[in-house]
Design a protein around this motif. Sequence first.
Motif, PDB file in Angstrom:
ATOM      1  N   THR A   3      43.453  70.163 -13.303  1.00 38.77           N
ATOM      2  CA  THR A   3      42.267  69.721 -14.028  1.00 38.77           C
ATOM      3  C   THR A   3      41.470  68.703 -13.224  1.00 38.77           C
ATOM      4  O   THR A   3      41.006  67.690 -13.750  1.00 38.77           O
ATOM      5  CB  THR A   3      42.645  69.126 -15.395  1.00 38.77           C
ATOM      6  OG1 THR A   3      43.625  68.083 -15.214  1.00 38.77           O
ATOM      7  CG2 THR A   3      43.207  70.191 -16.328  1.00 38.77           C
ATOM      8  N   GLY A  50      48.927  64.009 -12.575  1.00 43.30           N
ATOM      9  CA  GLY A  50      48.496  63.685 -13.921  1.00 43.30           C
ATOM     10  C   GLY A  50      49.602  63.337 -14.888  1.00 43.30           C
ATOM     11  O   GLY A  50      49.329  63.067 -16.066  1.00 43.30           O
ATOM     12  N   GLN A  94      42.890  73.623 -20.082  1.00 45.46           N
ATOM     13  CA  GLN A  94      43.515  72.417 -20.626  1.00 45.46           C
ATOM     14  C   GLN A  94      42.951  72.082 -22.000  1.00 45.46           C
ATOM     15  O   GLN A  94      43.700  71.719 -22.923  1.00 45.46           O
ATOM     16  CB  GLN A  94      43.290  71.245 -19.673  1.00 45.46           C
ATOM     17  CG  GLN A  94      43.886  69.926 -20.126  1.00 45.46           C
ATOM     18  CD  GLN A  94      45.398  69.917 -20.070  1.00 45.46           C
ATOM     19  OE1 GLN A  94      45.982  69.592 -19.048  1.00 45.46           O
ATOM     20  NE2 GLN A  94      46.053  70.270 -21.166  1.00 45.46           N
ATOM     21  N   LYS A 116      48.119  62.732 -18.588  1.00 45.39           N
ATOM     22  CA  LYS A 116      48.647  63.740 -19.497  1.00 45.39           C
ATOM     23  C   LYS A 116      49.852  63.211 -20.262  1.00 45.39           C
ATOM     24  O   LYS A 116      50.073  63.584 -21.418  1.00 45.39           O
ATOM     25  CB  LYS A 116      48.930  65.028 -18.733  1.00 45.39           C
ATOM     26  CG  LYS A 116      47.622  65.584 -18.150  1.00 45.39           C
ATOM     27  CD  LYS A 116      47.739  66.855 -17.372  1.00 45.39           C
ATOM     28  CE  LYS A 116      46.372  67.225 -16.796  1.00 45.39           C
ATOM     29  NZ  LYS A 116      46.374  68.528 -16.108  1.00 45.39           N
ATOM     30  N   ILE A 161      48.251  61.309 -23.104  1.00 50.91           N
ATOM     31  CA  ILE A 161      47.777  62.177 -24.187  1.00 50.91           C
ATOM     32  C   ILE A 161      48.943  62.547 -25.107  1.00 50.91           C
ATOM     33  O   ILE A 161      48.798  62.579 -26.332  1.00 50.91           O
ATOM     34  CB  ILE A 161      47.101  63.431 -23.614  1.00 50.91           C
ATOM     35  CG1 ILE A 161      45.832  63.050 -22.834  1.00 50.91           C
ATOM     36  CG2 ILE A 161      46.744  64.405 -24.729  1.00 50.91           C
ATOM     37  CD1 ILE A 161      45.199  64.207 -22.089  1.00 50.91           C
ATOM     38  N   TRP A 167      51.137  70.708 -19.309  1.00 49.39           N
ATOM     39  CA  TRP A 167      49.768  70.271 -19.035  1.00 49.39           C
ATOM     40  C   TRP A 167      49.593  69.901 -17.562  1.00 49.39           C
ATOM     41  O   TRP A 167      48.542  70.171 -16.964  1.00 49.39           O
ATOM     42  CB  TRP A 167      49.424  69.077 -19.924  1.00 49.39           C
ATOM     43  CG  TRP A 167      49.402  69.406 -21.396  1.00 49.39           C
ATOM     44  CD1 TRP A 167      49.308  70.645 -21.960  1.00 49.39           C
ATOM     45  CD2 TRP A 167      49.520  68.485 -22.485  1.00 49.39           C
ATOM     46  NE1 TRP A 167      49.338  70.557 -23.330  1.00 49.39           N
ATOM     47  CE2 TRP A 167      49.469  69.238 -23.687  1.00 49.39           C
ATOM     48  CE3 TRP A 167      49.652  67.111 -22.569  1.00 49.39           C
ATOM     49  CZ2 TRP A 167      49.538  68.647 -24.943  1.00 49.39           C
ATOM     50  CZ3 TRP A 167      49.723  66.506 -23.823  1.00 49.39           C
ATOM     51  CH2 TRP A 167      49.665  67.278 -25.000  1.00 49.39           C
ATOM     52  N   SER A 168      50.603  69.296 -16.962  1.00 51.48           N
ATOM     53  CA  SER A 168      50.519  68.932 -15.549  1.00 51.48           C
ATOM     54  C   SER A 168      50.409  70.166 -14.661  1.00 51.48           C
ATOM     55  O   SER A 168      49.829  70.109 -13.570  1.00 51.48           O
ATOM     56  CB  SER A 168      51.747  68.097 -15.144  1.00 51.48           C
ATOM     57  OG  SER A 168      51.769  67.844 -13.757  1.00 51.48           O
ATOM     58  N   THR A 202      41.898  65.012 -13.774  1.00 54.86           N
ATOM     59  CA  THR A 202      42.635  64.242 -12.774  1.00 54.86           C
ATOM     60  C   THR A 202      41.788  64.123 -11.513  1.00 54.86           C
ATOM     61  O   THR A 202      40.717  64.726 -11.411  1.00 54.86           O
ATOM     62  CB  THR A 202      43.974  64.909 -12.400  1.00 54.86           C
ATOM     63  OG1 THR A 202      43.707  66.075 -11.608  1.00 54.86           O
ATOM     64  CG2 THR A 202      44.772  65.296 -13.632  1.00 54.86           C
ATOM     65  N   VAL A 249      53.975  67.530 -21.480  1.00 56.75           N
ATOM     66  CA  VAL A 249      53.448  66.911 -20.263  1.00 56.75           C
ATOM     67  C   VAL A 249      53.630  67.834 -19.061  1.00 56.75           C
ATOM     68  O   VAL A 249      52.716  67.995 -18.238  1.00 56.75           O
ATOM     69  CB  VAL A 249      54.122  65.550 -20.007  1.00 56.75           C
ATOM     70  CG1 VAL A 249      53.702  64.989 -18.648  1.00 56.75           C
ATOM     71  CG2 VAL A 249      53.770  64.564 -21.113  1.00 56.75           C
ATOM     72  N   LEU A 254      45.055  71.656 -25.412  1.00 59.67           N
ATOM     73  CA  LEU A 254      45.015  70.421 -26.194  1.00 59.67           C
ATOM     74  C   LEU A 254      44.541  70.688 -27.618  1.00 59.67           C
ATOM     75  O   LEU A 254      45.060  70.107 -28.579  1.00 59.67           O
ATOM     76  CB  LEU A 254      44.099  69.394 -25.518  1.00 59.67           C
ATOM     77  CG  LEU A 254      44.594  68.824 -24.190  1.00 59.67           C
ATOM     78  CD1 LEU A 254      43.540  67.905 -23.586  1.00 59.67           C
ATOM     79  CD2 LEU A 254      45.919  68.088 -24.357  1.00 59.67           C
ATOM     80  N   MET A 292      41.348  64.397 -19.900  1.00 57.25           N
ATOM     81  CA  MET A 292      42.133  65.533 -19.436  1.00 57.25           C
ATOM     82  C   MET A 292      41.983  65.779 -17.943  1.00 57.25           C
ATOM     83  O   MET A 292      42.761  66.533 -17.351  1.00 57.25           O
ATOM     84  CB  MET A 292      41.736  66.794 -20.211  1.00 57.25           C
ATOM     85  CG  MET A 292      40.330  67.297 -19.962  1.00 57.25           C
ATOM     86  SD  MET A 292      39.901  68.751 -20.958  1.00 57.25           S
ATOM     87  CE  MET A 292      39.453  67.994 -22.513  1.00 57.25           C
TER      88      MET A 292
END
Length: 384
Positions: free
Chosen positions: A13, A108, A24, A113, A116, A8-9, A85, A5, A28, A83
């Motif tokens: 995005t 996110g 991203q 995220k 996900i 990805w944050s 935001t 997380v 993923l 994905m």
Amino acid sequence: MLTQVQAWSAINTGTANLAGLAAQAAALAEAFAALPGTVELVDPSPVTAIAADGSAFEKPHGQHMVVRVRPQANRRILLTGHMDTVFPADHPFQRQTWLDGETLNGPGVADMKGGIAVMLHALMAFEQTASAGSLGYDVLINSDEETGSLASAALIAELAAGKLAALTYEPAALPDGTLAHERGGTGNYSITFTGRSAHAGRNPHEGRNAIVAAADLILRLKALENDQITINPAKLEGGAANNVVPDHAVLRFNVRPKSTVAAEGFDHDLNALLRSIEVAHEVATHRHGGVTRPPKKVDARAQALFDLVRECGAELGQTIRWQSTGGVCDGNNIAACGVPVVDTMGVRGGAIHSPDEYLIVPSLAERAALSARVIERLAQGAIS
């Protein structure tokens, strides 16, 4: 899960940030390769938007990720997330901050995220169960949910077809884990007004003021509101110098119908309003858009899925509640396909769509366990 997380944050995005979305999507795709299926990046469907000058243009979007596992299975479900935001690349909210030992603030992290990560790890856990071979599933992570999923709506419908049930990983409706139950719908409209310019002092009577026509429509739209629909005029663009009668305007507004009847009634009323405005102000109008997410009602099959989630929560010591909400998501689209869906299976957190967005970190494992158990029960034939 937390490490994923946070990584990805750290990737911006915003829906319009195509480079960030590409990064991203690649991250993923690598993560979801842990599942025993195929991973594909799918190009977005074309989307037309209206510029400030009233002209139509194709709005670019990022690719969507699709994972297919056991596509030949008799029992199959759909899991979805997004994905993108609401925070563009130039937004000041780009970093993560620990608010306390269990609460992470960041773009996110909750929406979505964190969701996900919950989805991925629930599926990884499910794949270790004896029931895994009995269930197939598709995963869709789209790139445009925050702007209405116009570039992925057809893909959502395609993947939803024939599914037993669907789970969507928006954050819980409340920080205590409460699920969203019934949802209203939403639609976005752009109305272009074409009048006639003239000198504001010498011959204003020869002009046809597009701004005035748009203002008149705004007031008439608000007069249409009732307990079944709200209307939000959001942006008015147009005009020129103060001494020129404006011959152009674009009005953008959002509607939130609570029922399909209300949505269809508004669409009919809008056409009548535009004809009236054209006559009253001697302008031309052009409408673009409409209701893109229909209201989501919970029928008996969908309620059975909610009941299953509550039963699984009870097995894990989690109290699961639900409540109706005015918000919308891809769950609306899935429900419109006739597929039962619970669309707030993601993390507990709050303040989404703001720089105060936060994730309650223990909910990562908590909600992954809940999803894994729900998926296992679906594989075992809990609902049909």
